[in-house]
Design a protein around this motif. Structure first.
Motif: not given
Length: 269
Positions: A221-228
């Motif tokens: 989740s979160g910004a990291v999850g969006m990038v992944m």
């Protein structure tokens, strides 16, 4: 595989058609929450407006996008707000949007409605590309989970209470069904229709961005999850363009979801 815009019409018309398709994609990835009915109503109004724009433009690409995303959003909105069982809502979003798209595609000047339904060609390097996508996604998720140690989502906690074999069976069932509508939306409609008006290079990037945005509250989740998720969506988009069909991206998506889900159940305890 298109490399430049081939949607026909003027440059301004292609620009507006692509904008309508992107707008529909944005509406499709915005979360629908029962506690925020006003926001859902605003997004629904935006979907209706974008469908109207697509009809007014008479762009086959925009019409096909509207024919799919409109029913997709409607199924999710009604199912979530009415409290339908998730399985029923999932079945509807896997069937009704595609049926509407194929129905609209029967009109002269709009077809072919879903060329991405083709199995595509299995080139010698395609299986290796698929395997690399699965392994890299699983490795990235394990690294993220061991570093962040996130609180397991409710459905993961429910699975952890079951015997391992039954939990894995539930994960496999989810992995087989959920990628159906996701692949039809992102690597099917959005990638194909944007490629027809703006070119494949732009299309593969935009569908990946939207795929990442859809996973803001996902796992990870979160910004990291969006990038992944966006990076993974880009790889699936390349597979879709490389093979010319949706079968391999779907199989990779299923395999990765099954592997990632099993790892999540085992790691997040």
């Amino acid at each position: 595989m298109p490399g430049t815009a081939a949607g026909g019409g003027s440059t301004g018309g292609r620009l507006l058609a692509g904008g309508a398709i992107v707008g529909l994609g944005v509406c499709a990835v915005l979360p629908i929450r029962p506690e925020a009915p006003v926001r859902t109503a605003i997004v629904a109004a935006a979907v209706v407006a974008l469908v109207g724009i697509a009809v007014g433009l008479r762009s086959p690409a925009a019409l096909r996008g509207a024919a799919f995303v409109g029913p997709l959003f409607g199924c999710f909105a009604v199912g979530i707000l009415a409290g339908w069982p998730p399985a029923l809502t999932t079945v509807l979003v896997c069937v009704l949007p595609l049926a509407c798209l194929l129905l609209v595609g029967r009109r002269a000047g709009v077809a072919p409605a879903a060329p991405w339904l083709a199995r595509g060609r299995l080139t010698p390097d395609a299986p290796w590309l698929g395997l690399a996508t699965v392994l890299s996604g699983a490795a990235a998720l394990v690294t993220w989970a061991l570093t962040v140690r996130p609180e397991p989502a409710e459905y993961l906690r429910d699975l952890q209470r079951l015997p391992l074999w039954l939990a894995i069976l539930g994960i496999v069932g989810f992995a087989l069904v959920n990628p159906v509508w996701e692949e039809m939306l992102f690597r099917g409609v959005l990638l194909s229709e944007l490629a027809s008006v703006w070119g494949a290079r732009i299309a593969v990037v935009l569908q990946a961005v939207l795929f990442g945005a859809a996973h803001l509250a996902g796992f990870p989740s979160g910004a990291v999850g969006m990038v992944m998720a966006g990076t993974w969506g880009f790889a699936l988009g390349i597979l879709r363009l490389h093979t010319g069909g949706i079968l391999l991206p779907y199989l990779v998506h299923v395999t990765a979801n099954a592997v990632i889900g099993t790892l999540a159940v085992l790691i997040l305890r």
